[in-house]
Write an enzyme that holds these catalytic residues in place. Sequence first.
Site, PDB file in Angstrom:
ATOM      1  N   LYS A 180       0.836  -1.202   0.000  1.00 29.12           N
ATOM      2  CA  LYS A 180       0.000   0.000   0.000  1.00 29.12           C
ATOM      3  C   LYS A 180       0.869   1.250   0.000  1.00 29.12           C
ATOM      4  O   LYS A 180       2.009   1.216   0.476  1.00 29.12           O
ATOM      5  CB  LYS A 180      -0.853   0.028   1.287  1.00 29.12           C
ATOM      6  N   ARG A 224     -10.135 -11.646   2.053  1.00 29.56           N
ATOM      7  CA  ARG A 224     -10.978 -12.733   1.521  1.00 29.56           C
ATOM      8  C   ARG A 224     -10.256 -14.070   1.585  1.00 29.56           C
ATOM      9  O   ARG A 224     -10.895 -15.119   1.698  1.00 29.56           O
ATOM     10  CB  ARG A 224     -11.445 -12.370   0.105  1.00 29.56           C
TER      11      ARG A 224
HETATM   12  N1  BES Z   1      -8.096  -3.858   4.553  1.00 31.87           N
HETATM   13  C1  BES Z   1      -8.249  -3.448   3.203  1.00 31.87           C
HETATM   14  C2  BES Z   1      -9.542  -2.703   2.957  1.00 31.87           C
HETATM   15  C3  BES Z   1      -9.639  -1.321   3.550  1.00 31.87           C
HETATM   16  C4  BES Z   1      -9.130  -0.243   2.870  1.00 31.87           C
HETATM   17  C5  BES Z   1     -10.299  -1.124   4.732  1.00 31.87           C
HETATM   18  C6  BES Z   1      -9.265   1.019   3.399  1.00 31.87           C
HETATM   19  C7  BES Z   1     -10.426   0.137   5.261  1.00 31.87           C
HETATM   20  C8  BES Z   1      -9.917   1.207   4.591  1.00 31.87           C
HETATM   21  C9  BES Z   1      -8.256  -4.676   2.291  1.00 31.87           C
HETATM   22  O1  BES Z   1      -7.441  -5.722   2.690  1.00 31.87           O
HETATM   23  C10 BES Z   1      -7.772  -4.234   0.951  1.00 31.87           C
HETATM   24  O2  BES Z   1      -6.643  -3.866   0.865  1.00 31.87           O
HETATM   25  N2  BES Z   1      -8.649  -4.267  -0.033  1.00 31.87           N
HETATM   26  C11 BES Z   1      -8.318  -3.850  -1.351  1.00 31.87           C
HETATM   27  C12 BES Z   1      -8.792  -4.903  -2.297  1.00 31.87           C
HETATM   28  C13 BES Z   1      -8.307  -4.676  -3.705  1.00 31.87           C
HETATM   29  C14 BES Z   1      -6.815  -4.982  -3.793  1.00 31.87           C
HETATM   30  C15 BES Z   1      -9.082  -5.595  -4.629  1.00 31.87           C
HETATM   31  C16 BES Z   1      -9.048  -2.541  -1.625  1.00 31.87           C
HETATM   32  O3  BES Z   1     -10.192  -2.386  -1.208  1.00 31.87           O
HETATM   33  O4  BES Z   1      -8.432  -1.653  -2.208  1.00 31.87           O
HETATM   34 MN    MN Z   2      -5.437  -5.494   2.027  1.00 31.19          MN
END
Ligand code: BES
Ligand code: MN
Length: 483
Positions: A261, A335
């Site tokens: 990230k 997931r």
């Molecule tokens: N934990 C994150 C989702 C998240 C993002 C929660 C911001 C709260 C605030 C999750 O693991 C994630 O990174 N999801 C990605 C999925 C994508 C790579 C398909 C997302 O939502 O960007």
């Molecule tokens: Mn994630």
Amino acid sequence: MEVRATTEPPLQTGADTVCVGIVEGEGVAHDVADGALGALVESGEASARPRKVAVAHAEGVRWLLVGLGARDGLDAECARVAAAVAEGRARDLGARVLCWEVPHHVDDAFAAGLVEGTLLSAYRFDRFKSDPGDDDRGAESLVLSAHHDVSTPVDAAAVVATAQNAARDLQNTPSNELTPTRLGERARELADDVEGLTVEVDGRDAIVDRAMGAFAAVARGSDEEPALITMRYAPAADATGPVLGLVGKAVTFDTGGISIKPSAKMEEMKFDMSGGAAVLEAVGAIARLGLPVRVVAVIGATENMPSGHAVKPGDIVRARNGTTIEVNNTDAEGRLVLSDCLAWAVEQGAERLVDLATLTGAIVVALGSTHAGLFSNDDAWAGEVEAAAGASGELVWRLPLHAEYAEMIKGRYADIVNTTEARKASSITAAEFLKRFVGDVPWAHVDIAGTAWNLDRPYARKGGAGFGVRLLVDLARRAAAGA
Ligand code: BES
Ligand code: MN
Ligand code: ZN
């Protein structure tokens, strides 16, 4: 804060501060000192306007006149908001013992809401402050005064709100302290403390031995030991209704892994364990309340880290139920963890499933922090979750599942992918992914990425919200009633 109910009038409770609700078009029910409170309403200094508080001194105590709005809006959420606003003012004024005079003709849920609003509003997380300062010292106790006995809903609400604040402590604790192992210890603490609750904590070897290849793939990148936490609650009394399966995502820190990230706000990813925290403390509350329902809870706890042994984009893993998965983006780790946890919960006898997870950023875009996203394979079960959400004030909004979305996660090299190529409907495709692991069991997925922290409610504050604890306890009450 100590909480009790009484049928004594407020002035006999020993409170230094008494809260009185003002309802639109109604006078003050029990006025004092020759109409001192009513006079404030007549002058407009106090009013029924929600979130308004006026202060008076009479009969040797402080009075807070708190706006409640119209009579037909006196529900639990109105009570939570009013109680939070009153708690904030009472704190400013240095109140030590707080008493709420429960308005006439309200139901038990309103009294419960007053307790929840007060306890949630009084929550602070200052463990890491060298000097918390004593100007922010809240009240020591709360008394609810009503003409009839409200001790049952009041005591239950205190249990639930305390559990919710415990979930907030877990959320707010940074990942260097709140490791998967520590989360497992917290589950054990609850099991030691509460009748009918047992817990099992499995580490990396057991996760691998159990062929939970998706969960293990996420955990691989971290030196921190992961934890598969399985909690079981069996009531002393006869259980009615189906076995409730509660599943929580507890990624104690989500860096994204190799698909790392950006650094802005990455510190917020300590909250990626919020679903697991809510499940853990909700089960504790359900057991403390002795609800007549059987529960199996599964919490998947791990860090998501990049390293020399981390899972890499394109890697293919096999989940416990045999499904093969192309890990195209290591940041879609929730997931992966949940897939094995859901299948495990079904194997452990869950007959109704709910999972709570900070799963997608897209749900924050869609619903903000007002509603969590709800997805389900069963309309009746979704309806129960919606009813529990409305009653608890932890709102959900249902989004669709559909064969066309399911099509989007079909794999090229394996059965399914963990991320789609197009950035479309990504909260839904995440839910479609989870759906592959629940079999025929009625299941509801609640995406709490927008509601888990920094909720915009008077009874919440910056940081962990404990979102889902009230929802799950209410759902358990409904399941016990035979849903
Ligand atoms: N934990 C994150 C989702 C998240 C993002 C929660 C911001 C709260 C605030 C999750 O693991 C994630 O990174 N999801 C990605 C999925 C994508 C790579 C398909 C997302 O939502 O960007
Ligand atoms: Mn994630
Ligand atoms: Zn995550």
